[in-house]
Design a protein around this motif. Structure first.
Motif: not given
Length: 127
Positions: A41-65
């Protein structure tokens, strides 16, 4: 917000949504806990591609709601039926199921097993 790296708050929320316990300020990098629960998990969190970060941020927004859903459903607990409107008796459990399903989508996207905080029917022994 940098487009090329997750913030520490985003990382904390990802860990939390993926059922991984908080580890505070201690350095876990050389302990069994890091390798058994956090390493990938920590490796992935620190090494996402910019496009993956965009997807993760969208998922975080949904989860927060969705995380707020069960508490917002409390507004309707005092009403069973009003005129033509009938309260969904399963609203809270439906919201919790949807929240859990979205958490699993995040776990799958990251490519990790759910953390030890995810209740399962299997017994895990660490020796």
């Amino acid at each position: 917000m940098s487009e090329d790296a997750l913030t520490e708050v985003e990382k904390v929320n990802i860990r939390r949504y993926c059922w991984y316990p908080a580890y505070g300020n201690s350095n876990l990098a050389n302990t069994w806990l890091y390798f058994s629960h956090y390493g990938i998990l920590e490796y992935r969190l620190n090494n996402f591609a910019p496009e993956e970060i965009t997807v993760v941020r969208t998922m975080l927004s949904t989860l927060t709601t969705l995380e707020l859903g069960p508490s917002q459903a409390a507004d309707n607990l005092d009403t069973d039926k009003a005129a033509v409107w009938t309260h969904n008796q399963n609203e809270v459990s439906d919201r919790i199921k949807l929240f859990r399903q979205q958490r699993m989508e995040l776990v799958r996207f990251i490519g990790i097993p759910p953390g030890p905080g995810c209740v399962s029917s299997t017994i895990n022994l660490a020796v």
